[in-house]
Design an enzyme around this catalytic site. Structure first.
Site, PDB file in Angstrom:
ATOM      1  N   ASP A 103       6.577   0.941  -5.820  1.00 19.86           N
ATOM      2  CA  ASP A 103       7.481   1.996  -5.367  1.00 19.86           C
ATOM      3  C   ASP A 103       8.449   1.436  -4.326  1.00 19.86           C
ATOM      4  O   ASP A 103       8.162   0.438  -3.658  1.00 19.86           O
ATOM      5  CB  ASP A 103       6.688   3.140  -4.706  1.00 19.86           C
ATOM      6  CG  ASP A 103       5.783   3.849  -5.701  1.00 19.86           C
ATOM      7  OD1 ASP A 103       6.015   3.723  -6.917  1.00 19.86           O
ATOM      8  OD2 ASP A 103       4.841   4.523  -5.240  1.00 19.86           O
TER       9      ASP A 103
HETATM   10  N1  URA Z   1       0.378   2.977  -6.347  1.00 16.84           N
HETATM   11  C1  URA Z   1       1.384   3.682  -5.786  1.00 16.84           C
HETATM   12  O1  URA Z   1       1.240   4.877  -5.547  1.00 16.84           O
HETATM   13  N2  URA Z   1       2.544   3.052  -5.522  1.00 16.84           N
HETATM   14  C2  URA Z   1       2.750   1.730  -5.761  1.00 16.84           C
HETATM   15  O2  URA Z   1       3.835   1.208  -5.465  1.00 16.84           O
HETATM   16  C3  URA Z   1       1.696   1.010  -6.328  1.00 16.84           C
HETATM   17  C4  URA Z   1       0.511   1.654  -6.620  1.00 16.84           C
END
Ligand code: URA
Length: 237
Positions: A103
């Site tokens: 993310d």
């Molecule tokens: N889980 C999440 O919620 N975000 C990420 O970036 C990776 C795993």
């Protein structure tokens, strides 16, 4: 193959820079200086650039310490959006793609390669490849929440009959969590499901490879031969 191709792929130089290095006498084959880029060499030839032995690899593999605020995408970014590939030299960015996604606000270990088969295996749910994240969350996890995450929680996934599909068991160890799945926002949704919210998330391990903590956010380096073996299972490089 031609010597200039060998040097450009294994030292990640452009073909032109490899040809220049050869013409300047910086390259040896079997210990002898060679100035002819067209010379045919075997994949296992003993080639060195500035005295450093080069190992021929069909593919390139690198890790980045992803900073917060960057999206993991190659081309579908909206105007003004910062993209992880901008942090790589342009000739490298054109060649590789990120292995899976983090993310925008997630930091840490992000691999890049042009080895599609190994990348596919690493992110395929079938292969249960482990990913470890260091987290902070609020409120802090209770023993009950840790127990629920370890067993599997309902994050809204449904099977064909509309039945809840729980997340696979996770390993929670202090402030790290290891999962083998990679669903969209998975960790955030898992914490939400037990009544906590993630406030920071950093991937510290993926496919047996540890984030190199000497890399500042935004920095990257090539994987070592040992790390490449972990990633490819010793197969492709
Ligand atoms: N889980 C999440 O919620 N975000 C990420 O970036 C990776 C795993």
């Amino acid at each position: 193959m031609r010597l200039d191709k060998f040097v450009s792929s294994s030292a990640n130089l452009t073909r032109r820079d490899a040809a220049r290095a050869i013409a300047k006498g910086r390259v040896t084959v079997g210990g002898d200086t060679v100035r002819d880029g067209a010379l045919k060499v075997a994949e296992d030839a003993e080639v060195a650039l500035d005295g450093v032995t080069l190992t021929f690899s069909r593919y390139i593999y690198l890790m980045m310490n992803k900073p917060s605020g960057y999206i993991t995408a190659t081309e579908d970014a909206r105007p003004g959006e910062r993209v992880v590939s901008e942090l790589l030299p342009p000739e490298t960015a054109r060649r590789v793609f990120p292995v899976g996604r983090l993310d925008r606000d997630t930091t840490g270990l992000l691999l890049f390669t042009d080895d599609g088969a190994s990348a596919h295996r690493a992110i395929s749910p079938k292969h249960h490849v482990e990913k470890t994240y260091r987290f902070t969350c609020t409120p802090p996890l209770t023993e009950e929440m840790r127990g629920a995450l370890a067993v599997g929680v309902d994050i809204g996934e449904r099977d064909g009959k509309g039945e809840a599909v729980l997340t696979a068991p996770a390993v929670i160890d202090g402030d790290t969590i290891t999962i083998t799945e990679g669903k969209f926002h998975q960790i955030k949704r898992m914490f939400h499901a037990v009544g906590s919210e993630i406030t920071s998330l950093c991937r510290v391990r993926f496919a047996g490879i540890e984030l190199d903590t000497t890399l500042a956010p935004g920095e990257w380096r090539y994987l070592t031969p040992e790390e490449i073996n972990l990633f490819t299972g010793g197969g492709n490089a």
